[in-house]
Design a protein around this motif. Structure first.
Motif, PDB file in Angstrom:
ATOM      1  N   PHE A 148      80.838  60.680  68.736  1.00 52.03           N
ATOM      2  CA  PHE A 148      80.086  61.061  67.542  1.00 52.03           C
ATOM      3  C   PHE A 148      80.658  60.389  66.295  1.00 52.03           C
ATOM      4  O   PHE A 148      79.915  59.948  65.422  1.00 52.03           O
ATOM      5  CB  PHE A 148      80.039  62.578  67.364  1.00 52.03           C
ATOM      6  CG  PHE A 148      78.925  63.230  68.107  1.00 52.03           C
ATOM      7  CD1 PHE A 148      77.638  63.228  67.603  1.00 52.03           C
ATOM      8  CD2 PHE A 148      79.147  63.848  69.325  1.00 52.03           C
ATOM      9  CE1 PHE A 148      76.584  63.820  68.286  1.00 52.03           C
ATOM     10  CE2 PHE A 148      78.115  64.442  70.023  1.00 52.03           C
ATOM     11  CZ  PHE A 148      76.833  64.434  69.504  1.00 52.03           C
ATOM     12  N   ALA A 149      81.972  60.299  66.208  1.00 48.99           N
ATOM     13  CA  ALA A 149      82.598  59.632  65.057  1.00 48.99           C
ATOM     14  C   ALA A 149      82.188  58.166  64.993  1.00 48.99           C
ATOM     15  O   ALA A 149      81.872  57.648  63.915  1.00 48.99           O
ATOM     16  CB  ALA A 149      84.121  59.764  65.137  1.00 48.99           C
ATOM     17  N   GLU A 150      82.181  57.485  66.142  1.00 49.50           N
ATOM     18  CA  GLU A 150      81.758  56.084  66.186  1.00 49.50           C
ATOM     19  C   GLU A 150      80.289  55.948  65.796  1.00 49.50           C
ATOM     20  O   GLU A 150      79.909  55.030  65.068  1.00 49.50           O
ATOM     21  CB  GLU A 150      81.985  55.499  67.581  1.00 49.50           C
ATOM     22  CG  GLU A 150      83.437  55.259  67.903  1.00 49.50           C
ATOM     23  CD  GLU A 150      84.088  54.236  67.001  1.00 49.50           C
ATOM     24  OE1 GLU A 150      83.480  53.169  66.744  1.00 49.50           O
ATOM     25  OE2 GLU A 150      85.203  54.500  66.536  1.00 49.50           O
ATOM     26  N   ALA A 151      79.462  56.859  66.286  1.00 48.14           N
ATOM     27  CA  ALA A 151      78.035  56.817  65.955  1.00 48.14           C
ATOM     28  C   ALA A 151      77.817  57.047  64.463  1.00 48.14           C
ATOM     29  O   ALA A 151      76.994  56.366  63.836  1.00 48.14           O
ATOM     30  CB  ALA A 151      77.272  57.853  66.777  1.00 48.14           C
ATOM     31  N   CYS A 152      78.571  57.980  63.875  1.00 47.91           N
ATOM     32  CA  CYS A 152      78.467  58.240  62.428  1.00 47.91           C
ATOM     33  C   CYS A 152      78.838  56.999  61.629  1.00 47.91           C
ATOM     34  O   CYS A 152      78.161  56.644  60.671  1.00 47.91           O
ATOM     35  CB  CYS A 152      79.400  59.375  62.021  1.00 47.91           C
ATOM     36  SG  CYS A 152      78.788  61.005  62.377  1.00 47.91           S
ATOM     37  N   LYS A 153      79.923  56.360  62.044  1.00 47.64           N
ATOM     38  CA  LYS A 153      80.393  55.166  61.348  1.00 47.64           C
ATOM     39  C   LYS A 153      79.343  54.057  61.412  1.00 47.64           C
ATOM     40  O   LYS A 153      79.043  53.412  60.408  1.00 47.64           O
ATOM     41  CB  LYS A 153      81.696  54.684  62.004  1.00 47.64           C
ATOM     42  CG  LYS A 153      82.603  53.912  61.097  1.00 47.64           C
ATOM     43  CD  LYS A 153      83.875  53.455  61.796  1.00 47.64           C
ATOM     44  CE  LYS A 153      84.644  54.613  62.407  1.00 47.64           C
ATOM     45  NZ  LYS A 153      85.877  54.193  63.095  1.00 47.64           N
ATOM     46  N   LYS A 154      78.777  53.860  62.595  1.00 43.36           N
ATOM     47  CA  LYS A 154      77.762  52.822  62.766  1.00 43.36           C
ATOM     48  C   LYS A 154      76.527  53.138  61.926  1.00 43.36           C
ATOM     49  O   LYS A 154      75.993  52.264  61.235  1.00 43.36           O
ATOM     50  CB  LYS A 154      77.382  52.688  64.239  1.00 43.36           C
ATOM     51  CG  LYS A 154      76.394  51.586  64.509  1.00 43.36           C
ATOM     52  CD  LYS A 154      76.131  51.417  65.987  1.00 43.36           C
ATOM     53  CE  LYS A 154      75.152  50.290  66.249  1.00 43.36           C
ATOM     54  NZ  LYS A 154      74.921  50.090  67.679  1.00 43.36           N
ATOM     55  N   ALA A 155      76.077  54.382  61.966  1.00 45.20           N
ATOM     56  CA  ALA A 155      74.899  54.787  61.194  1.00 45.20           C
ATOM     57  C   ALA A 155      75.143  54.607  59.702  1.00 45.20           C
ATOM     58  O   ALA A 155      74.266  54.139  58.972  1.00 45.20           O
ATOM     59  CB  ALA A 155      74.523  56.233  61.513  1.00 45.20           C
TER      60      ALA A 155
END
Length: 98
Positions: free
Chosen positions: A71-78
């Protein structure tokens, strides 16, 4: 006279903000992190989560850490995509809250 010009600009800005909001919502990204698949849009709205069967056999704490990291990686990408899209759509103009 100046008041009408300001009101017209505010209406145009509101319309542009709505367009940006719609564009970010429609920009969907898929991310895979150590087998966990997440679908998120550029507004940081999470759309789906897929955890592979083999991970469900691991210890609960390990799976929880992996999910949080995914989720942290997805947040960063978004967030990065959102920043770039807003720059393109606003011509680099800083808009509070975006």
């Amino acid at each position: 006279m100046e008041l009408f010009k300001m009101a017209k600009e505010a209406i145009n800005m509101r319309s542009k903000m709505k367009d940006i909001d719609n564009r970010l919502r429609d920009l969907v990204m898929d991310l895979e992190y150590k087998g966990i698949k997440i679908k998120v849009n550029a507004k940081n709205e999470f759309l789906s989560l897929n955890i592979p069967e083999y991970l469900l056999k691991e210890k609960k704490e390990k799976v929880e850490k992996l999910i949080l990291s995914a989720f942290a990686e997805a947040c960063k990408k978004a967030q990065n995509v959102m920043t770039e899209e807003v720059k393109k759509l606003t011509g680099g103009m800083k808009i509070p809250g975006l």
